[in-house]
Design a protein around this motif. Sequence first.
Motif, PDB file in Angstrom:
ATOM      1  N   LEU A  39      -2.341   4.670  30.808  1.00 40.07           N
ATOM      2  CA  LEU A  39      -3.036   5.389  29.801  1.00 40.07           C
ATOM      3  C   LEU A  39      -1.783   5.581  28.698  1.00 40.07           C
ATOM      4  O   LEU A  39      -2.309   6.133  27.877  1.00 40.07           O
ATOM      5  N   PRO A  40      -0.736   6.830  29.212  1.00 39.91           N
ATOM      6  CA  PRO A  40       0.303   7.146  27.865  1.00 39.91           C
ATOM      7  C   PRO A  40       0.169   6.306  26.881  1.00 39.91           C
ATOM      8  O   PRO A  40       0.822   7.014  25.578  1.00 39.91           O
ATOM      9  N   ALA A  41       0.236   5.278  26.981  1.00 46.67           N
ATOM     10  CA  ALA A  41       0.801   3.968  26.126  1.00 46.67           C
ATOM     11  C   ALA A  41      -0.347   3.856  25.072  1.00 46.67           C
ATOM     12  O   ALA A  41      -0.188   2.929  24.435  1.00 46.67           O
ATOM     13  N   THR A  42      -1.539   3.914  25.399  1.00 51.12           N
ATOM     14  CA  THR A  42      -3.086   3.724  24.615  1.00 51.12           C
ATOM     15  C   THR A  42      -3.076   4.330  23.166  1.00 51.12           C
ATOM     16  O   THR A  42      -3.296   4.269  22.276  1.00 51.12           O
ATOM     17  N   ALA A  43      -2.251   6.074  23.517  1.00 47.04           N
ATOM     18  CA  ALA A  43      -2.909   6.302  22.162  1.00 47.04           C
ATOM     19  C   ALA A  43      -1.289   5.921  21.159  1.00 47.04           C
ATOM     20  O   ALA A  43      -2.342   5.730  19.886  1.00 47.04           O
ATOM     21  N   PRO A  44      -0.173   5.611  21.401  1.00 41.87           N
ATOM     22  CA  PRO A  44       0.503   4.647  20.445  1.00 41.87           C
ATOM     23  C   PRO A  44       0.251   3.149  20.261  1.00 41.87           C
ATOM     24  O   PRO A  44      -0.298   3.012  18.586  1.00 41.87           O
ATOM     25  N   LEU A  45      -0.478   2.501  20.841  1.00 45.54           N
ATOM     26  CA  LEU A  45      -1.290   1.324  20.066  1.00 45.54           C
ATOM     27  C   LEU A  45      -2.623   1.420  19.319  1.00 45.54           C
ATOM     28  O   LEU A  45      -2.500   0.503  18.583  1.00 45.54           O
ATOM     29  N   ALA A  46      -3.646   2.981  19.917  1.00 44.34           N
ATOM     30  CA  ALA A  46      -4.508   3.112  19.212  1.00 44.34           C
ATOM     31  C   ALA A  46      -3.780   3.475  18.144  1.00 44.34           C
ATOM     32  O   ALA A  46      -4.483   3.013  16.503  1.00 44.34           O
ATOM     33  N   ILE A  47      -2.917   4.048  17.681  1.00 41.07           N
ATOM     34  CA  ILE A  47      -1.992   4.664  15.908  1.00 41.07           C
ATOM     35  C   ILE A  47      -2.202   3.002  15.805  1.00 41.07           C
ATOM     36  O   ILE A  47      -2.332   2.905  13.986  1.00 41.07           O
ATOM     37  N   LEU A  48      -1.314   2.227  16.503  1.00 37.31           N
ATOM     38  CA  LEU A  48      -0.659   1.226  14.894  1.00 37.31           C
ATOM     39  C   LEU A  48      -1.825   0.350  15.315  1.00 37.31           C
ATOM     40  O   LEU A  48      -1.936  -0.098  14.022  1.00 37.31           O
ATOM     41  N   ILE A  49      -2.835  -0.094  16.298  1.00 33.55           N
ATOM     42  CA  ILE A  49      -3.851  -1.159  15.494  1.00 33.55           C
ATOM     43  C   ILE A  49      -5.182  -0.267  14.806  1.00 33.55           C
ATOM     44  O   ILE A  49      -5.451  -1.089  13.894  1.00 33.55           O
ATOM     45  N   ALA A  50      -5.018   1.128  14.916  1.00 33.36           N
ATOM     46  CA  ALA A  50      -6.026   2.064  13.700  1.00 33.36           C
ATOM     47  C   ALA A  50      -5.625   1.422  12.380  1.00 33.36           C
ATOM     48  O   ALA A  50      -6.427   1.333  11.111  1.00 33.36           O
ATOM     49  N   THR A  51      -3.578   2.030  12.591  1.00 36.33           N
ATOM     50  CA  THR A  51      -2.917   1.362  10.966  1.00 36.33           C
ATOM     51  C   THR A  51      -3.791  -0.111  10.362  1.00 36.33           C
ATOM     52  O   THR A  51      -3.992  -0.130   9.480  1.00 36.33           O
ATOM     53  N   MET A  52      -3.873  -1.263  11.555  1.00 34.56           N
ATOM     54  CA  MET A  52      -3.560  -2.193  10.237  1.00 34.56           C
ATOM     55  C   MET A  52      -5.657  -2.423  10.364  1.00 34.56           C
ATOM     56  O   MET A  52      -5.392  -2.747   9.197  1.00 34.56           O
ATOM     57  N   VAL A  53      -5.966  -1.710  11.057  1.00 35.87           N
ATOM     58  CA  VAL A  53      -8.062  -2.130  10.990  1.00 35.87           C
ATOM     59  C   VAL A  53      -8.251  -1.315  10.101  1.00 35.87           C
ATOM     60  O   VAL A  53      -8.602  -1.772   8.913  1.00 35.87           O
ATOM     61  N   ASP A  54      -7.533   0.039   9.365  1.00 33.46           N
ATOM     62  CA  ASP A  54      -7.509   0.303   7.907  1.00 33.46           C
ATOM     63  C   ASP A  54      -6.678  -0.331   7.167  1.00 33.46           C
ATOM     64  O   ASP A  54      -8.076  -0.796   5.850  1.00 33.46           O
ATOM     65  N   GLY A  55      -5.572  -0.955   7.351  1.00 33.68           N
ATOM     66  CA  GLY A  55      -5.775  -2.115   6.087  1.00 33.68           C
ATOM     67  C   GLY A  55      -6.554  -3.138   5.987  1.00 33.68           C
ATOM     68  O   GLY A  55      -6.416  -3.613   4.943  1.00 33.68           O
ATOM     69  N   VAL A  56      -6.547  -3.732   6.788  1.00 36.56           N
ATOM     70  CA  VAL A  56      -7.681  -4.379   6.073  1.00 36.56           C
ATOM     71  C   VAL A  56      -9.266  -4.216   5.950  1.00 36.56           C
ATOM     72  O   VAL A  56      -9.769  -5.088   5.612  1.00 36.56           O
ATOM     73  N   LEU A  57     -10.019  -2.955   5.900  1.00 31.08           N
ATOM     74  CA  LEU A  57     -11.110  -2.581   5.158  1.00 31.08           C
ATOM     75  C   LEU A  57     -10.414  -2.768   3.907  1.00 31.08           C
ATOM     76  O   LEU A  57     -11.503  -2.734   3.852  1.00 31.08           O
ATOM     77  N   GLU A  58      -9.360  -1.272   4.540  1.00 28.33           N
ATOM     78  CA  GLU A  58      -9.556  -1.574   2.307  1.00 28.33           C
ATOM     79  C   GLU A  58      -8.833  -2.582   1.626  1.00 28.33           C
ATOM     80  O   GLU A  58      -9.516  -2.175   0.595  1.00 28.33           O
ATOM     81  N   ASN A  59      -8.682  -3.703   2.249  1.00 24.42           N
ATOM     82  CA  ASN A  59      -8.317  -4.785   1.507  1.00 24.42           C
ATOM     83  C   ASN A  59      -9.541  -5.248   1.159  1.00 24.42           C
ATOM     84  O   ASN A  59      -9.945  -6.287   0.960  1.00 24.42           O
ATOM     85  N   LEU A  60     -10.342  -4.812   2.174  1.00 29.70           N
ATOM     86  CA  LEU A  60     -12.459  -6.044   2.246  1.00 29.70           C
ATOM     87  C   LEU A  60     -12.902  -5.207   1.117  1.00 29.70           C
ATOM     88  O   LEU A  60     -13.525  -5.676   0.667  1.00 29.70           O
ATOM     89  N   VAL A  61     -12.934  -3.917   1.472  1.00 33.69           N
ATOM     90  CA  VAL A  61     -13.578  -3.301  -0.004  1.00 33.69           C
ATOM     91  C   VAL A  61     -12.719  -3.410  -1.137  1.00 33.69           C
ATOM     92  O   VAL A  61     -13.388  -3.385  -2.165  1.00 33.69           O
ATOM     93  N   CYS A  62     -11.550  -3.578  -1.255  1.00 33.07           N
ATOM     94  CA  CYS A  62     -10.923  -4.164  -3.095  1.00 33.07           C
ATOM     95  C   CYS A  62     -11.417  -5.218  -3.556  1.00 33.07           C
ATOM     96  O   CYS A  62     -11.690  -5.743  -3.103  1.00 33.07           O
TER      97      CYS A  62
END
Length: 123
Positions: free
Chosen positions: A100-123
């Motif tokens: 479980l302590p490894a899920t937080a950094p992995l969630a940060i990395l994936i959330a950052t990439m999802v944010d980038g993907v969603l940002e590209n979809l909106v633009c």
Amino acid sequence: MPWIYLVHLKYPAFLQYFFIDQQFSRFSSDQFNNQQPWPFYLLCLMFSFLPWLFVSQFKFSKQALTQQLGQPIFILVVWWFISVTVFFSIPPSKLVGYILPATAPLAILIATMVDGVLENLVC
């Protein structure tokens, strides 16, 4: 600490069981159940985050992550994930909750990439 002391008063063998048997012995011996191969936690994390990996379209690039997070934060998050995963992959006895302590950094990395993907979809 107070609860540990109170439990020890009622069960004198608690400290030996909790600290030696369940912490050190579980890590250093192969006498416990739940023996799994070393990539067990990587598989658990991959399947746990699989829906988000699809949403991120598997677009993981160091350059994009360092731009969004900043170099020091990116290094911290990657080191956090790797060190926890490697540390808990060493003993032969593995319980899913240990990772479980490894899920937080992995969630940060994936959330950052999802944010980038969603940002590209909106633009």
